[in-house]
Each structure stands twice: as structure tokens, then as C-alpha cells.
Scaffold this motif. Sequence first.
Motif, short mmCIF file in Angstrom:
data_model
loop_
_atom_site.label_atom_id
_atom_site.label_comp_id
_atom_site.label_asym_id
_atom_site.label_seq_id
_atom_site.Cartn_x
_atom_site.Cartn_y
_atom_site.Cartn_z
N TYR A 25 0.90 -1.45 -0.03
CA TYR A 25 0.17 0.14 -0.05
C TYR A 25 0.89 1.21 0.09
CZ TYR A 25 -4.20 -2.97 0.08
OH TYR A 25 -5.16 -3.60 0.01
N TRP A 27 3.66 1.40 -1.55
CA TRP A 27 4.15 1.73 -2.99
C TRP A 27 2.66 2.26 -3.95
CZ3 TRP A 27 2.05 -1.37 -7.22
CH2 TRP A 27 2.51 -1.17 -8.48
N ARG A 28 1.70 1.45 -3.57
CA ARG A 28 0.54 2.10 -4.33
C ARG A 28 0.18 3.41 -4.22
NH1 ARG A 28 -0.70 0.73 -8.05
NH2 ARG A 28 -2.73 1.59 -7.94
N ALA A 31 2.89 5.35 -6.17
CA ALA A 31 2.51 5.17 -7.67
C ALA A 31 1.28 5.75 -8.14
CB ALA A 31 2.47 3.53 -8.10
N GLU A 32 0.27 5.76 -7.52
CA GLU A 32 -0.94 6.43 -7.82
C GLU A 32 -0.86 7.96 -7.73
OE1 GLU A 32 -4.28 5.37 -5.43
OE2 GLU A 32 -4.13 3.43 -5.97
N SER A 34 1.87 9.67 -8.12
CA SER A 34 2.62 10.27 -9.42
C SER A 34 1.94 10.19 -10.68
CB SER A 34 3.92 9.68 -9.44
OG SER A 34 4.01 8.16 -9.91
N MET A 35 1.13 8.92 -10.70
CA MET A 35 0.23 8.70 -11.92
C MET A 35 -0.90 10.28 -12.17
SD MET A 35 -3.03 7.41 -12.72
CE MET A 35 -3.39 6.44 -11.53
N GLU A 38 0.77 13.13 -13.20
CA GLU A 38 1.08 13.24 -14.54
C GLU A 38 -0.14 13.29 -15.27
OE1 GLU A 38 3.88 10.32 -16.32
OE2 GLU A 38 4.37 9.69 -14.14
N ARG A 39 -1.18 12.55 -14.83
CA ARG A 39 -2.50 12.96 -15.63
C ARG A 39 -3.12 14.48 -15.65
NH1 ARG A 39 -5.24 8.94 -17.81
NH2 ARG A 39 -4.66 6.82 -17.25
N ALA A 42 -1.13 16.49 -17.75
CA ALA A 42 -1.41 16.29 -19.20
C ALA A 42 -3.01 16.61 -19.68
CB ALA A 42 -1.24 14.74 -19.53
N LYS A 44 -5.46 15.11 -18.63
CA LYS A 44 -6.32 13.88 -18.86
C LYS A 44 -6.43 13.03 -17.71
CE LYS A 44 -4.69 13.13 -23.67
NZ LYS A 44 -3.85 12.51 -24.45
N ARG A 47 -11.35 8.72 -16.05
CA ARG A 47 -12.76 8.33 -16.05
C ARG A 47 -13.21 7.13 -15.47
NH1 ARG A 47 -13.82 8.11 -21.99
NH2 ARG A 47 -11.74 6.98 -22.08
N SER A 48 -13.92 7.17 -14.68
CA SER A 48 -14.23 5.66 -14.22
C SER A 48 -15.74 5.48 -14.82
CB SER A 48 -14.42 5.59 -12.76
OG SER A 48 -15.37 6.32 -12.05
N GLU A 58 -9.20 2.59 -8.58
CA GLU A 58 -8.65 1.53 -7.88
C GLU A 58 -7.42 1.19 -8.79
OE1 GLU A 58 -11.93 0.01 -5.54
OE2 GLU A 58 -10.75 -1.70 -6.37
N TYR B 157 -0.35 3.98 -19.08
CA TYR B 157 -1.10 5.20 -18.98
C TYR B 157 -0.45 6.46 -19.69
CZ TYR B 157 1.90 6.91 -14.92
OH TYR B 157 2.99 7.21 -14.33
N LEU B 158 -1.64 7.14 -20.34
CA LEU B 158 -0.97 8.35 -20.87
C LEU B 158 -0.63 8.08 -22.16
CD1 LEU B 158 -0.05 10.99 -18.18
CD2 LEU B 158 -2.49 10.85 -19.61
#
Lengths: 58, 327
Positions: A25, A27-28, A31-32, A34-35, A38-39, A42, A44, A47-48, A58, B157-158
Motif C-alpha cells: 500500500y 508503493w500503491r 505510484a497512484e 505520481s500517475m 502526470e494525468r 497532461a 487527462k 474517467r471511471s 482503484e 497510462y497516458l
Amino acid sequence: EDLAAGDANAARVIAARRKAIEEWYAWRKRAEKSMLEERKAAGKELRSADEGKSETIE
Amino acid sequence: MRPILLQGHTRSLTQIKYNREGDLLFSVSKDKVVNVWYSHNGERLGTYTGHLGSVWTVDVNSTTTMLITGSADNTAKLWDVQTGRCLKTWEFKTAVKRVEFSEDDTMVLCVTEERMGYSGTITVLPINTDINAKQSDEPLAAIHNDGKKAVVACWGYLNKYIISGHEDGSISQWNWKANEKLNTVTPHEDIISDMQMSTDRTYFITTSKDKTAKIFDSETLDHLKTFTTDAPLNSASITPKFQEFVIVGGGQDAMSVTTTSARAGKFECRFYHKILEEELGRVRGHFGPINTIAIHPDGKSYSSGGEDGYVRVHHFDPDYFKFKIEA
């Protein structure tokens, strides 16, 4: 004695599981984060499938 | 957990895919047929006919308007999901073994077979998301691998990366726009058979004939988890919610199946705890190896497609949702 050894083993297994779960968790979370950053950068975002009904990613 | 049996294929299943909402399940097979089913009751909604060879791979876009398939007839076809009309056929030099839409539906990747003087490539095609528009013939990019051929690939992703899995058990991460390999690791000892991303594409799972499934960080390719079995694996999928599980499947190779009983062939879907790497249960039912596994995006059911020509749809029991491991 056997009982005590069994308890010690069970405790070891559980401690190892707890450590694995904590590490996953942690690490999650990284990772989440930074993702998602980045989104956002960008323009973007995620969308769920049940858009609007929940905010769980998730 | 009584499964629903989908009977619409006469030969082995090669890939199955849910759409984003999970109400539809698409299946492709060596029998050249592409089927779509209602996932809740197993009723067949339609077929997409036109391929002249085994269909190896399928994917559906995020709005369930377009379907892409890849076949041994050396083509990839784009279909109108609703009408079954073929919108576009792309011709390749060799079979198309794997296709996948990018997360924004504007591109597809196609992994092609290496054969008779043609090297395998990963070709990126542009997709016009307007169903009535003309689709382009010109690829946006093509990855030419210098090592062993690619057999599976996924988008990061992206659309930052394409990640490919290879015949020799290696995994590579590509800057696909520049045909530049950013990173490569060799975590498996045999051919990689499947690669599936987590919902947010930050990690992915691979399976290999080396009898293991492994999880990797998409960004760094760091190896995070290993699931060890006693049979060659063909597919693995990550549960999106309720439980931190992975479901893996495979079984003894098709060639030697006739000499083996179903029990000895290890044709079960196995459930592992994703974080703890412990096996939790098995689901039997197929008469041959399990070739492809997909989990419903709501996390309440999953499906498996087998060498036996059947798709089995399983809805989880209440016990599944209550399960909690002591930690």
C-alpha cells in the motif's frame, strides 16, 4: 510447548503478511500519486466506468 | 458459483474481453468467429464475420463503439460493435497476434508474428473515433525489436509507453514514438503468454510457460510479485475491486492433452492473494487448458476461455466478498 511453537509460527506468518501489505500500500500510494499528477499535468484525468456515482479510483 | 457456459465456438478460445461497463463479453477463437455475449445471462448478442483464419486477439474501445480483432489471415479488422459492420481492414505481412486500444481510443497497437523473412513488429495505427469516418492506412509508428520476437503488448497510462512481452521471457518498455527501447528485463524463463494491466495501468501481470505469473511496476519494470504454480500458464487477470486477488490459468500444453486426464492436466483457474502471493482456491470445469481469463470491471464475476471451446462465466458467491485473510 507445541502449542507455544505453533503460536509463534502463526505470529511470524501474520507479521510477514502485515509487512507485505504495508509495503504494497505504501508503493500503491506513491505510484497512484505520481500517475495522478502526470494525468493532471497532461489534462487527462481518470474517467471511471460509473462516472459521477463514485469517486473510487482503484 | 454455478457457471454459465457460453457455447458458440467450435474450436479453442484465444482471447476474451469485457467492455468498460462489463455488460458485454467479446470472445475470439481459432474457429475464425468473433462473438459478443451478454455477460449477465450468457445470451449471444451477435457475431462479427469476415476473418479467414484463426482470430488470435480482440479488444473493444472505452465507449463500446468499436471493436478491433487480429487474425492468422494477416489482417486486423475494425468493427462497428452495434451493427457488426467491418469498418476497416488493415493488411499485414504476417498474423496479428495481439491488439489493444490506447486508453483514449485514438490508437491501436498490433503485434505481428515473425515468419518467413518478415520480422515481428508492434505497429501503432491511428483510429478515428467517428464510426462513419474513413480510417487511415498509415501507421503512426512501428517498433522493430532487435531481440526475440514480441508476443504480447500493452499500452501504459497516458500512452507514454508500450510494454511488450517476448518469446524469451523478456519484457521491454518502449518510447514507441521514437522506436526507442527504454528498459528491458528478463524475469521469465520461457515464452510470455499473457500481459494484462491493472485498471489504472500503473502495474501489470504477466504469465509464462515457465509456470509463474508475475507483477511489475509499469514505470520502472520493477518486479513486485510472483505466483508460482505447477503448470504452464496462459493467462492472468487482476481483480479490480473487493479483493486483492489475481486469477491465473493454463494447463498442460494442447499437444499433450489427449494423453492426460482433466485432473492431471491442471486445467483450473487458480486464485492467489495479489499482495501475499498465497494460493487461496481453484475453480475447475474446463476439459482442456485455460487460454484466456478476464475479470468483469465491477469485480463481481469473471470468465475463462478454454482450449475446449467453451467460455465459462462465473459470478462470485457472497462468501467471496466476505473473505478476509488474517494479517
